[in-house]
Design a protein around this motif. Structure first.
Motif, PDB file in Angstrom:
ATOM      1  N   GLY A  63       0.790  -1.217   0.000  1.00 37.82           N
ATOM      2  CA  GLY A  63       0.000   0.000   0.000  1.00 37.82           C
ATOM      3  C   GLY A  63       0.825   1.272   0.000  1.00 37.82           C
ATOM      4  O   GLY A  63       0.290   2.366   0.218  1.00 37.82           O
TER       5      GLY A  63
ATOM      6  N   GLU B 233      -6.808   1.636   3.800  1.00 36.94           N
ATOM      7  CA  GLU B 233      -7.531   0.975   2.712  1.00 36.94           C
ATOM      8  C   GLU B 233      -7.207  -0.514   2.693  1.00 36.94           C
ATOM      9  O   GLU B 233      -6.119  -0.942   3.070  1.00 36.94           O
ATOM     10  CB  GLU B 233      -7.110   1.581   1.360  1.00 36.94           C
ATOM     11  CG  GLU B 233      -7.477   3.046   1.188  1.00 36.94           C
ATOM     12  CD  GLU B 233      -8.724   3.220   0.345  1.00 36.94           C
ATOM     13  OE1 GLU B 233      -9.438   2.223   0.126  1.00 36.94           O
ATOM     14  OE2 GLU B 233      -8.977   4.354  -0.082  1.00 36.94           O
ATOM     15  N   ARG B 234      -8.163  -1.299   2.223  1.00 34.11           N
ATOM     16  CA  ARG B 234      -7.883  -2.720   1.979  1.00 34.11           C
ATOM     17  C   ARG B 234      -6.842  -2.820   0.875  1.00 34.11           C
ATOM     18  O   ARG B 234      -6.920  -2.143  -0.139  1.00 34.11           O
ATOM     19  CB  ARG B 234      -9.175  -3.433   1.563  1.00 34.11           C
ATOM     20  CG  ARG B 234      -9.003  -4.929   1.327  1.00 34.11           C
ATOM     21  CD  ARG B 234     -10.356  -5.603   1.144  1.00 34.11           C
ATOM     22  NE  ARG B 234     -11.060  -5.096  -0.027  1.00 34.11           N
ATOM     23  CZ  ARG B 234     -10.886  -5.564  -1.265  1.00 34.11           C
ATOM     24  NH1 ARG B 234      -9.993  -6.519  -1.499  1.00 34.11           N
ATOM     25  NH2 ARG B 234     -11.576  -5.073  -2.270  1.00 34.11           N
ATOM     26  N   ASN B 235      -5.824  -3.649   1.084  1.00 37.79           N
ATOM     27  CA  ASN B 235      -4.728  -3.752   0.133  1.00 37.79           C
ATOM     28  C   ASN B 235      -5.219  -4.322  -1.194  1.00 37.79           C
ATOM     29  O   ASN B 235      -5.715  -5.440  -1.252  1.00 37.79           O
ATOM     30  CB  ASN B 235      -3.625  -4.645   0.712  1.00 37.79           C
ATOM     31  CG  ASN B 235      -2.393  -4.672  -0.173  1.00 37.79           C
ATOM     32  OD1 ASN B 235      -2.063  -3.676  -0.803  1.00 37.79           O
ATOM     33  ND2 ASN B 235      -1.722  -5.799  -0.229  1.00 37.79           N
ATOM     34  N   GLN B 236      -5.112  -3.536  -2.251  1.00 38.08           N
ATOM     35  CA  GLN B 236      -5.498  -3.979  -3.582  1.00 38.08           C
ATOM     36  C   GLN B 236      -4.772  -3.131  -4.619  1.00 38.08           C
ATOM     37  O   GLN B 236      -4.259  -2.063  -4.313  1.00 38.08           O
ATOM     38  CB  GLN B 236      -7.018  -3.864  -3.771  1.00 38.08           C
ATOM     39  CG  GLN B 236      -7.582  -2.484  -3.489  1.00 38.08           C
ATOM     40  CD  GLN B 236      -9.085  -2.453  -3.593  1.00 38.08           C
ATOM     41  OE1 GLN B 236      -9.648  -2.852  -4.596  1.00 38.08           O
ATOM     42  NE2 GLN B 236      -9.750  -1.961  -2.551  1.00 38.08           N
ATOM     43  N   LYS B 237      -4.736  -3.634  -5.830  1.00 37.26           N
ATOM     44  CA  LYS B 237      -4.007  -2.980  -6.905  1.00 37.26           C
ATOM     45  C   LYS B 237      -4.527  -1.568  -7.139  1.00 37.26           C
ATOM     46  O   LYS B 237      -5.729  -1.353  -7.313  1.00 37.26           O
ATOM     47  CB  LYS B 237      -4.141  -3.803  -8.185  1.00 37.26           C
ATOM     48  CG  LYS B 237      -3.256  -3.345  -9.319  1.00 37.26           C
ATOM     49  CD  LYS B 237      -3.382  -4.273 -10.514  1.00 37.26           C
ATOM     50  CE  LYS B 237      -2.452  -3.846 -11.644  1.00 37.26           C
ATOM     51  NZ  LYS B 237      -2.575  -4.723 -12.822  1.00 37.26           N
TER      52      LYS B 237
ATOM     53  N   ARG C  79      -4.636   0.876  -5.073  1.00 39.88           N
ATOM     54  CA  ARG C  79      -5.095   1.534  -3.854  1.00 39.88           C
ATOM     55  C   ARG C  79      -3.924   1.643  -2.893  1.00 39.88           C
ATOM     56  O   ARG C  79      -3.189   0.671  -2.697  1.00 39.88           O
ATOM     57  CB  ARG C  79      -6.239   0.755  -3.207  1.00 39.88           C
ATOM     58  CG  ARG C  79      -7.538   0.857  -3.970  1.00 39.88           C
ATOM     59  CD  ARG C  79      -8.162   2.218  -3.759  1.00 39.88           C
ATOM     60  NE  ARG C  79      -9.433   2.334  -4.473  1.00 39.88           N
ATOM     61  CZ  ARG C  79     -10.142   3.442  -4.516  1.00 39.88           C
ATOM     62  NH1 ARG C  79      -9.698   4.519  -3.902  1.00 39.88           N
ATOM     63  NH2 ARG C  79     -11.271   3.498  -5.184  1.00 39.88           N
TER      64      ARG C  79
ATOM     65  N   LYS D 131     -19.295   0.202  -7.604  1.00 38.59           N
ATOM     66  CA  LYS D 131     -18.452  -0.874  -7.091  1.00 38.59           C
ATOM     67  C   LYS D 131     -19.205  -2.200  -7.030  1.00 38.59           C
ATOM     68  O   LYS D 131     -18.649  -3.257  -7.317  1.00 38.59           O
ATOM     69  CB  LYS D 131     -17.932  -0.508  -5.689  1.00 38.59           C
ATOM     70  CG  LYS D 131     -16.945   0.646  -5.669  1.00 38.59           C
ATOM     71  CD  LYS D 131     -16.506   0.957  -4.251  1.00 38.59           C
ATOM     72  CE  LYS D 131     -15.558   2.155  -4.222  1.00 38.59           C
ATOM     73  NZ  LYS D 131     -15.178   2.530  -2.839  1.00 38.59           N
TER      74      LYS D 131
ATOM     75  N   TYR E   8     -10.585   1.954 -13.536  1.00 35.72           N
ATOM     76  CA  TYR E   8      -9.616   2.349 -12.524  1.00 35.72           C
ATOM     77  C   TYR E   8     -10.224   3.251 -11.452  1.00 35.72           C
ATOM     78  O   TYR E   8      -9.612   3.505 -10.427  1.00 35.72           O
ATOM     79  CB  TYR E   8      -8.434   3.079 -13.176  1.00 35.72           C
ATOM     80  CG  TYR E   8      -7.515   2.165 -13.947  1.00 35.72           C
ATOM     81  CD1 TYR E   8      -6.672   1.277 -13.288  1.00 35.72           C
ATOM     82  CD2 TYR E   8      -7.490   2.177 -15.335  1.00 35.72           C
ATOM     83  CE1 TYR E   8      -5.825   0.438 -13.982  1.00 35.72           C
ATOM     84  CE2 TYR E   8      -6.645   1.333 -16.053  1.00 35.72           C
ATOM     85  CZ  TYR E   8      -5.810   0.471 -15.368  1.00 35.72           C
ATOM     86  OH  TYR E   8      -4.970  -0.365 -16.063  1.00 35.72           O
TER      87      TYR E   8
ATOM     88  N   ARG F 122      -2.270   7.663  -6.991  1.00 36.09           N
ATOM     89  CA  ARG F 122      -3.187   6.793  -7.739  1.00 36.09           C
ATOM     90  C   ARG F 122      -3.181   7.147  -9.224  1.00 36.09           C
ATOM     91  O   ARG F 122      -3.144   6.279 -10.088  1.00 36.09           O
ATOM     92  CB  ARG F 122      -4.585   6.933  -7.161  1.00 36.09           C
ATOM     93  CG  ARG F 122      -5.630   6.135  -7.890  1.00 36.09           C
ATOM     94  CD  ARG F 122      -6.936   6.069  -7.116  1.00 36.09           C
ATOM     95  NE  ARG F 122      -7.994   5.478  -7.908  1.00 36.09           N
ATOM     96  CZ  ARG F 122      -8.061   4.198  -8.228  1.00 36.09           C
ATOM     97  NH1 ARG F 122      -7.125   3.371  -7.830  1.00 36.09           N
ATOM     98  NH2 ARG F 122      -9.055   3.726  -8.954  1.00 36.09           N
TER      99      ARG F 122
END
Length: 434
Positions: free
Chosen positions: A13, A114-118, A120, A195, A296, A328
């Motif tokens: 992150g 934030e939740r770890n994601q591509k 973000r 989402k 995105y 971002r």
């Protein structure tokens, strides 16, 4: 005793860039800064760490869950989650020293769990512009901040964006008209529409509202078309609610002003599903998508916050702001190939390569070029000439100056144009004319 080698790594992150990418990132910052300064925005900076009671005075729900908080002694502290709330505190704190309307820009790192994601990040740069008024602030300022974002994107060569614009008063007025009391719950669900998708949204909405009310909300948030078509469709609903009608009027004013400011209609669309998750927005809200790369998500968001500073002062300080999520945005620009084609001017214009014991003369040439405001570097390492030339190529240095014993004796330099491959001998006294 054998050293224990710790694998070098960073937390998920967080973003780090290699030097060439960092140069592009810095150039983007430089160009956007120029746009803001050329349009009368003033710079400020605020601490990364704030008192929790100050930072979280208004926010709740989804936003507060993402805030990094900790205790230091008896103090409860938090890392800022955006630049807008600290700006509201700043304005209230220095109220007597500021001239209103106060138009500021700021770049800084912010933190969200934030939740770890591509794509973000938990630590990321935001680049904000806000305009804050004393007791009143014209709705036309909402259009001004969007127009500044438009100019900022164009300054870096980005053109395939589209602002998604709405006004929270429209949906707030609708919910009021329908006698829906769970306003926040419905607003949060609408904010998640893109989402979770249409099907899940409708299913979840039907769980908390009657079928009739859910159908009305679905119908209204899915109104689409050009500016005039959407606004006309809203007016034809004949919803007798003051807040609803004010929202339509403000949305009409903002979009009309945008076009007067040079923002074309193909740069924006009215999207009534835009709510913005942050809890302090009260009117105009907007997000920004890249056309053909909408997946995105938003790269630039903001809105009107008429009551943001009320927890810090009795002064009425309405404001509007827009924030570019630079980290971002940069990730997305890399993903779509924009960064690969980004044009940068070379950091170094001339690389001086000594090929004998001619250091003193190299320094003389170096100082001459520096006096002419040229960007110069001397390659001191004892490497083969091929490696030295490769160094120039890797850093896109357009000119190489080769100096050996012959050049020193003749008071000259051997200049090679790395683009054309042409070489020429130039007398020291003629360096001024290169």
């Amino acid at each position: 005793m054998k050293n224990i080698i710790i694998k070098p790594s960073i937390l998920p992150g967080f973003m780090e860039l290699l030097p060439q990418e960092q140069r592009i990132f810095n150039d983007i910052v430089k160009k956007i800064t120029k746009v803001y300064e050329d349009n009368g925005c003033l710079p400020i900076d605020t601490p990364i760490i704030e008192k929790s009671e100050v930072l979280l005075a208004k926010t709740a729900g989804e936003t507060e869950k993402q805030v990094y908080s900790f205790n230091k002694g008896s103090k409860n502290l938090s890392l800022r989650f955006d630049l807008t709330v600290p700006f509201a505190r700043y304005t209230a704190q220095y109220f007597n020293d500021l001239t209103f309307p106060f138009k500021r820009y700021q770049i800084g790192k912010v933190y969200r769990g934030e939740r770890n994601q591509k794509g973000r990040y938990r630590e990321f740069y935001q680049f904000d512009v806000d305009i804050i008024g004393k007791e009143k602030l014209s709705i036309k300022n909402d259009a001004i901040v969007i127009s500044l974002a438009s100019k900022a994107f164009k300054s870096i060569g980005l053109t395939n964006y589209k602002f998604q614009i709405s006004n929270r008063k429209i949906l707030a007025g609708l919910l009021e008209y329908l006698n829906i009391e769970i306003t926040n719950e419905v607003m949060i669900l609408i904010d998640k529409f893109d989402k979770i998708g249409k099907e899940i949204f409708e299913e979840e909405l039907s769980k908390i509202l009657t079928k009739e009310k859910a159908e009305i909300i679905n119908k209204i948030i899915n109104i689409s078309g050009n500016k005039n078509e959407v606004l006309n469709a809203l007016e034809l609903l004949n919803i007798n609610n003051k807040k609803f009608m004010i929202g339509i009027e403000e949305l009409n004013d903002v979009t009309n002003t945008l076009e007067l400011l040079g923002v074309k209609e193909n740069e924006y669309v009215i999207n009534l599903k835009i709510i913005r998750g942050l809890d302090y927005y009260t009117g105009t809200v907007f997000e920004t998508l890249l056309v053909t790369n909408e997946g995105y998500g938003s790269i630039c968001s903001g809105g009107r916050y008429d009551n943001l500073a009320e927890n810090y002062t009795n002064n009425i300080l309405p404001g509007v702001g827009i924030s570019i999520g630079l980290t971002r945005l940069f990730f997305i620009l890399k993903e779509i190939g924009f960064v690969d084609n980004y044009a940068l001017s070379p950091t170094i214009e001339y690389l001086i390569i000594p090929i004998a014991d001619v250091t003193d003369y190299c320094y003389e040439v170096y100082n001459k070029l520096i006096s002419l405001d040229k960007k110069v570097e001397i390659y001191f390492e004892d490497d083969k000439l091929k490696k030295k030339m490769n160094y120039a190529n890797k850093f896109s240095i357009p000119n190489v100056i080769i100096i050996g014993e012959e050049e020193e004796a003749n008071r000259s330099i051997n200049l090679k144009d790395m683009t054309t491959g042409l070489q020429s001998s130039i007398k020291f006294e003629n360096i001024n004319y290169m």
